[in-house]
Scaffold this motif. Structure first.
Motif, mmCIF file in Angstrom:
data_model
loop_
_atom_site.group_PDB
_atom_site.id
_atom_site.type_symbol
_atom_site.label_atom_id
_atom_site.label_comp_id
_atom_site.label_asym_id
_atom_site.label_seq_id
_atom_site.Cartn_x
_atom_site.Cartn_y
_atom_site.Cartn_z
ATOM 1 N N PRO A 26 64.620 20.872 30.499
ATOM 2 C CA PRO A 26 64.073 21.885 31.413
ATOM 3 C C PRO A 26 62.672 21.484 31.881
ATOM 4 N N ALA A 27 62.280 21.974 33.037
ATOM 5 C CA ALA A 27 61.019 21.577 33.676
ATOM 6 C C ALA A 27 59.809 21.701 32.753
ATOM 7 N N GLU A 28 59.702 22.788 32.024
ATOM 8 C CA GLU A 28 58.518 22.970 31.178
ATOM 9 C C GLU A 28 58.411 21.885 30.108
ATOM 10 N N TYR A 29 59.546 21.388 29.633
ATOM 11 C CA TYR A 29 59.532 20.332 28.624
ATOM 12 C C TYR A 29 59.298 18.966 29.257
ATOM 13 N N ALA B 250 55.509 14.422 30.444
ATOM 14 C CA ALA B 250 54.673 13.776 31.459
ATOM 15 C C ALA B 250 53.196 13.851 31.090
ATOM 16 N N ALA B 251 52.817 14.882 30.337
ATOM 17 C CA ALA B 251 51.426 15.035 29.896
ATOM 18 C C ALA B 251 51.144 14.250 28.614
ATOM 19 N N ASP C 99 61.189 20.551 19.752
ATOM 20 C CA ASP C 99 60.774 21.924 20.059
ATOM 21 C C ASP C 99 61.803 22.619 20.950
ATOM 22 N N PHE C 100 62.331 21.890 21.919
ATOM 23 C CA PHE C 100 63.359 22.449 22.796
ATOM 24 C C PHE C 100 64.592 22.847 21.990
ATOM 25 N N LEU C 101 65.048 21.953 21.126
ATOM 26 C CA LEU C 101 66.227 22.247 20.314
ATOM 27 C C LEU C 101 65.967 23.390 19.332
#
Length: 109
Positions: free
Chosen positions: A64-67, A72-73, A83-85
């Protein structure tokens, strides 16, 4: 009595109820949460998460975009994927694995 009032107005379980609750918790931990009947399901869940982790390691652009923004950062990709999982419910993880076609091989014993 189910409830007792302690010093300072604190409310808590009576000693008998607390003892019974602890017995129930011990039973659930031994027979349900960590019992032999759940071992197979736990193994499946581990394989599911490992497959999703590997998939997103190979395809970070599909996060997802936030991840993706975190990667990218310069946040470590493995940590971001973890964290996503970690935020997934069981059903969401299964649906995601089905969508990504990583599920069929997981449910073999």
């Amino acid at each position: 009595d189910l409830v007792t009032a302690g010093a300072g107005g604190a409310v808590g379980l009576s000693d008998d109820v607390r003892t019974a609750l602890n017995v129930l918790k011990d039973f659930l931990a031994e027979q349900v949460y960590r019992g032999p009947a759940t071992a197979g399901e736990v193994a499946k869940a581990k394989r599911l998460l490992q497959a999703l982790y590997a998939y997103y390691q190979d395809h970070p652009a599909e996060l997802p975009a936030e991840y993706r923004e975190l990667v990218a950062a310069r946040e470590p990709a493995g940590r971001v994927i973890g964290d996503f999982l970690a935020g997934m419910t069981d059903r969401y993880a299964i649906r995601t694995a089905e969508t990504l076609a990583v599920l069929p091989t997981l449910w073999k014993d």
